[in-house]
Design an enzyme around this catalytic site. Structure first.
Site, PDB file in Angstrom:
ATOM      1  N   SER A 113     -29.449  54.579  11.779  1.00 53.38           N
ATOM      2  CA  SER A 113     -29.557  54.908  10.364  1.00 53.38           C
ATOM      3  C   SER A 113     -30.987  55.137   9.896  1.00 53.38           C
ATOM      4  O   SER A 113     -31.680  56.005  10.384  1.00 53.38           O
ATOM      5  CB  SER A 113     -28.879  53.806   9.549  1.00 53.38           C
ATOM      6  OG  SER A 113     -28.863  54.167   8.203  1.00 53.38           O
ATOM      7  N   HIS A 114     -31.444  54.280   8.993  1.00 50.27           N
ATOM      8  CA  HIS A 114     -32.755  54.444   8.371  1.00 50.27           C
ATOM      9  C   HIS A 114     -33.872  53.790   9.182  1.00 50.27           C
ATOM     10  O   HIS A 114     -35.027  53.833   8.778  1.00 50.27           O
ATOM     11  CB  HIS A 114     -32.711  53.813   6.985  1.00 50.27           C
ATOM     12  CG  HIS A 114     -32.215  52.402   7.044  1.00 50.27           C
ATOM     13  ND1 HIS A 114     -30.906  52.094   7.337  1.00 50.27           N
ATOM     14  CD2 HIS A 114     -32.841  51.222   6.915  1.00 50.27           C
ATOM     15  CE1 HIS A 114     -30.752  50.795   7.360  1.00 50.27           C
ATOM     16  NE2 HIS A 114     -31.917  50.227   7.114  1.00 50.27           N
ATOM     17  N   ASP A 277     -31.359  59.836   4.767  1.00 52.95           N
ATOM     18  CA  ASP A 277     -31.932  59.000   5.822  1.00 52.95           C
ATOM     19  C   ASP A 277     -31.680  59.558   7.215  1.00 52.95           C
ATOM     20  O   ASP A 277     -31.218  60.692   7.357  1.00 52.95           O
ATOM     21  CB  ASP A 277     -31.380  57.570   5.707  1.00 52.95           C
ATOM     22  CG  ASP A 277     -29.895  57.515   6.034  1.00 52.95           C
ATOM     23  OD1 ASP A 277     -29.214  58.538   5.817  1.00 52.95           O
ATOM     24  OD2 ASP A 277     -29.425  56.476   6.510  1.00 52.95           O
ATOM     25  N   ASP A 279     -29.417  59.277   9.527  1.00 47.31           N
ATOM     26  CA  ASP A 279     -28.107  59.825   9.899  1.00 47.31           C
ATOM     27  C   ASP A 279     -27.371  60.487   8.736  1.00 47.31           C
ATOM     28  O   ASP A 279     -26.190  60.822   8.855  1.00 47.31           O
ATOM     29  CB  ASP A 279     -27.237  58.730  10.525  1.00 47.31           C
ATOM     30  CG  ASP A 279     -26.958  57.573   9.572  1.00 47.31           C
ATOM     31  OD1 ASP A 279     -27.794  57.315   8.673  1.00 47.31           O
ATOM     32  OD2 ASP A 279     -25.905  56.932   9.709  1.00 47.31           O
ATOM     33  N   ASP A 281     -26.393  59.440   5.675  1.00 41.97           N
ATOM     34  CA  ASP A 281     -25.396  58.835   4.779  1.00 41.97           C
ATOM     35  C   ASP A 281     -26.007  58.216   3.525  1.00 41.97           C
ATOM     36  O   ASP A 281     -25.296  57.912   2.573  1.00 41.97           O
ATOM     37  CB  ASP A 281     -24.484  57.841   5.525  1.00 41.97           C
ATOM     38  CG  ASP A 281     -25.245  56.718   6.203  1.00 41.97           C
ATOM     39  OD1 ASP A 281     -26.494  56.669   6.066  1.00 41.97           O
ATOM     40  OD2 ASP A 281     -24.597  55.899   6.884  1.00 41.97           O
ATOM     41  N   ARG A 282     -27.325  58.029   3.520  1.00 43.86           N
ATOM     42  CA  ARG A 282     -27.952  57.464   2.313  1.00 43.86           C
ATOM     43  C   ARG A 282     -28.534  58.569   1.444  1.00 43.86           C
ATOM     44  O   ARG A 282     -28.784  59.679   1.920  1.00 43.86           O
ATOM     45  CB  ARG A 282     -29.092  56.532   2.697  1.00 43.86           C
ATOM     46  CG  ARG A 282     -28.636  55.320   3.454  1.00 43.86           C
ATOM     47  CD  ARG A 282     -29.783  54.377   3.706  1.00 43.86           C
ATOM     48  NE  ARG A 282     -29.254  53.159   4.298  1.00 43.86           N
ATOM     49  CZ  ARG A 282     -29.820  51.975   4.207  1.00 43.86           C
ATOM     50  NH1 ARG A 282     -30.963  51.825   3.574  1.00 43.86           N
ATOM     51  NH2 ARG A 282     -29.269  50.912   4.751  1.00 43.86           N
ATOM     52  N   LYS A 376     -20.409  56.608   3.594  1.00 49.38           N
ATOM     53  CA  LYS A 376     -21.216  57.059   2.472  1.00 49.38           C
ATOM     54  C   LYS A 376     -21.833  58.404   2.850  1.00 49.38           C
ATOM     55  O   LYS A 376     -21.907  58.745   4.028  1.00 49.38           O
ATOM     56  CB  LYS A 376     -22.254  56.024   2.093  1.00 49.38           C
ATOM     57  CG  LYS A 376     -23.200  55.592   3.189  1.00 49.38           C
ATOM     58  CD  LYS A 376     -23.989  54.402   2.677  1.00 49.38           C
ATOM     59  CE  LYS A 376     -25.087  53.957   3.629  1.00 49.38           C
ATOM     60  NZ  LYS A 376     -24.596  53.163   4.755  1.00 49.38           N
TER      61      LYS A 376
HETATM   62  C1  G16 Z   1     -25.619  49.896   6.453  1.00 49.89           C
HETATM   63  C2  G16 Z   1     -24.235  49.812   5.912  1.00 49.89           C
HETATM   64  C3  G16 Z   1     -24.280  49.717   4.416  1.00 49.89           C
HETATM   65  C4  G16 Z   1     -25.164  48.550   3.991  1.00 49.89           C
HETATM   66  C5  G16 Z   1     -26.525  48.730   4.596  1.00 49.89           C
HETATM   67  C6  G16 Z   1     -27.497  47.614   4.304  1.00 49.89           C
HETATM   68  O1  G16 Z   1     -26.190  51.100   6.026  1.00 49.89           O
HETATM   69  O2  G16 Z   1     -23.484  50.939   6.288  1.00 49.89           O
HETATM   70  O3  G16 Z   1     -22.978  49.575   3.959  1.00 49.89           O
HETATM   71  O4  G16 Z   1     -25.253  48.482   2.616  1.00 49.89           O
HETATM   72  O5  G16 Z   1     -26.398  48.827   5.993  1.00 49.89           O
HETATM   73  O6  G16 Z   1     -27.221  46.532   5.074  1.00 49.89           O
HETATM   74  P1  G16 Z   1     -28.198  45.305   5.227  1.00 49.89           P
HETATM   75  O7  G16 Z   1     -28.538  44.888   3.829  1.00 49.89           O
HETATM   76  O8  G16 Z   1     -27.347  44.329   5.965  1.00 49.89           O
HETATM   77  O9  G16 Z   1     -29.424  45.762   5.965  1.00 49.89           O
HETATM   78  P2  G16 Z   1     -26.818  52.117   7.046  1.00 49.89           P
HETATM   79  O10 G16 Z   1     -27.276  53.259   6.184  1.00 49.89           O
HETATM   80  O11 G16 Z   1     -27.922  51.348   7.704  1.00 49.89           O
HETATM   81  O12 G16 Z   1     -25.724  52.459   7.999  1.00 49.89           O
END
Ligand code: G16
Length: 543
Positions: A113-114, A277, A279, A281-282, A376
């Protein structure tokens, strides 16, 4: 071609976090590490013979190698076909779209992800179920359990598959179909939003800047914003995906998307800014010198949903994660629809969407989406905003301020303390738990603690229970502080402190959130003993 059974020993650290298994690249590159986890997935989901799998990732370092390994393991584990994005690329929402559109037996998405990428950066893998959404906890727990008892995995001995040209090939009797990663997704966006109105807006001189952060959304943004909506090519910055994201941190927030922030807060700023981000989704939404808090973004999309063709028939309900502000709850109340509060993690929305209980979902962590897919969706949120701006013919700031004037403002901020020693972070959380008995009723400055608990959730659809989802301290005026440890990091611990206060008075809506929340920020430090226990007195990221 020969299927090889490879003897292996379990790794004890393959427990998926908030969204799949995320580790440093060198961890994934250890002999058998990725293979063990993939075998644990295949063993846990009971693959029907000859079924189809969706496969793709965000293009980060190790994506290509991992795709080849997974293809060969899929061929050795009974899959009949794999739909793989060209070059091994699929954004997370596009993967969800493909799983649903072609009714595949779920998919494997490669992304951290990010989190930063590169040889020493992060890598990740997760399984999405046939509804297109992240596997729920009972599936990830089964995968983890299986990973701890593996003694062998199966892999086809075969040369690598050519992934850069679209088309079909054979891999030990399994078909590999290399698909266009963008086309199906772009078509779906066209069906949901008023592309004609957005095209007109852009043709009329409205200036858009989208930051793909050298991550997966570059080609998607170019196809949608430039080709289909007619925005100038320069509207998309950092458009070329790179395995190390150009050395950047592809997290669309005010800290890491600073290049875009500087443009939107600079002289001659464009009208609208957005970023996505690693991937895809953000999303982060900016107006001219104006930041839209993700919690507000969810509420505003909900309040204006009827302006987008795909949502003109109304919303069934809204869901938000617990740390997300209650701004969306106020909209739901006004619309007479339910609003659900779930733990952090998109996987908790899946059941609600499948049951038709909710249409829109959102999280404070820069995630917004709807039941069009089960992830998302960053570009979806950007297009939704553009659709609203085109229909209302107002600036982003004007739309937000009108929203606050009507519903009141849920003043909100999140403070992240990244890279804390595990002991210090766990110590803070334990100390908070230990204070549960004494805190209620305590007066602190102008606030009085009304309740404190550790959030737990019973899924209204399948009755499953998730505990330990974040410490909530609620005050008598409805303000609150939430403490949670991140489940997506790979080094040390990240403590997130979420702060929220409700402000109905329009004359105070201009205040900077950090100023408006100053007293709560101090209270959070004092209740948690964060400074004493971690030696830190400033967050690393404020959103
Ligand atoms: C993932 C989850 C999201 C979550 C986020 C933050 O996002 O898919 O639903 O809100 O992590 O998680 P944490 O607060 O545990 O770091 P992504 O964009 O990283 O896949």
């Amino acid at each position: 071609m020969n299927i090889r059974k490879v003897s292996t020993t379990p790794f004890n650290d393959q427990k998926p976090g908030t969204s799949g298994l995320r580790k440093r690249v060198p961890v994934f590159r250890q002999a058998h590490y990725l293979e063990n986890f993939v075998q644990a997935i295949f063993d846990s989901i009971e693959v029907p013979q000859g079924t189809t799998l969706t496969l793709g990732g965000d293009g980060r370092y190790y994506n290509r190698e991992a795709i080849q390994i997974i293809l060969k393991m899929a061929a050795a584990n009974g899959f009949g076909r794999v739909l793989v994005g060209q070059g091994g690329i699929l954004s997370t929402p596009a993967a969800s779209c493909i799983i649903r559109k072609y009714a595949t037996f779920g998919g494997i998405i490669l992304s951290a992800s990010h989190n930063p990428g590169g040889p020493d950066g992060d890598f990740g893998i997760k399984y999405n179920t046939p509804n297109g959404g992240p596997a729920p906890e009972k599936v990830t727990e089964a995968i983890f359990a299986r990973s701890k008892e593996l003694t062998e995995y199966r892999i086809l001995d075969a040369p690598d598959v050519a992934l850069d040209e679209m088309g079909e090939s054979d891999l030990g009797g399994m078909r590999v179909q290399v698909i266009d990663p963008v086309a199906d997704y772009a078509k779906m966006m066209e069906a949901l939003f008023d592309f004609g109105a957005i095209r007109q807006l852009l043709a009329g001189g409205f200036r858009l800047k989208f930051d793909a952060m050298h991550a997966v959304t570059g080609p998607y943004a170019q196809e949608i914003f430039v080709k289909r909506l007619g925005a100038p090519a320069a509207s998309v910055m950092n458009a070329v995906p790179l395995p190390d994201f150009g050395g950047g941190h592809p997290d669309p927030n005010l800290t890491y998307a600073h290049e875009l922030v500087e443009v939107l807060y600079g002289a001659d700023a464009p009208d609208f800014g957005a970023a996505s981000d690693g991937d895809g989704d953000r999303n982060m939404i900016l107006g001219q010198r104006f930041f839209v808090t993700p919690s507000d973004s969810l509420a505003i999309l909900a309040a204006n949903a009827q302006l987008a063709p795909g949502y003109a028939q109304g919303l069934a309900g809204i869901a938000r994660s617990m740390p997300t502000s209650a701004a969306a709850d106020r909209v739901a109340q006004a619309l007479g629809i339910p609003c659900f509060e779930t733990p952090t993690g998109w996987k908790f929305f899946g059941n609600l969407m499948d049951a038709g209980e909710v249409t829109l979902c959102g999280e404070e962590s820069f995630g917004t989406g709807s039941d069009h897919v089960r992830e998302k969706d960053g570009l979806w949120a950007v297009l939704f905003w553009l659709n609203i701006v085109a229909a209302r013919k107002q600036s982003v700031e004007a739309i937000v301020r009108e929203h606050w004037a009507k519903f009141g403002r849920n003043v909100y901020s999140r403070h992240d303390y990244e890279g804390l020693p595990l002991d210090a972070a766990n110590g803070v959380m334990k100390h908070l738990h230990d204070s549960f008995a004494t805190l209620p009723g305590t007066k602190m400055g102008s606030y009085q603690v009304q309740f404190c608990d550790d959030f737990s959730y019973t899924d209204p659809v399948d009755g499953s229970v998730s505990t330990g989802q974040g410490v909530r301290i609620g005050f008598s005026d409805g303000s609150r502080i939430v403490f949670r440890l991140s489940g997506t990091g790979t080094e040390g611990a990240t403590l997130r402190i979420y702060l929220e206060a409700y402000e109905p008075d329009v004359s105070k809506h201009h205040l900077d959130a950090q100023v408006a929340l100053a007293e709560l920020i101090e209270i959070a430090a004092s209740i948690s003993e964060l400074r004493e226990r971690s030696g830190r007195d400033q967050p690393t990221v404020i959103t």
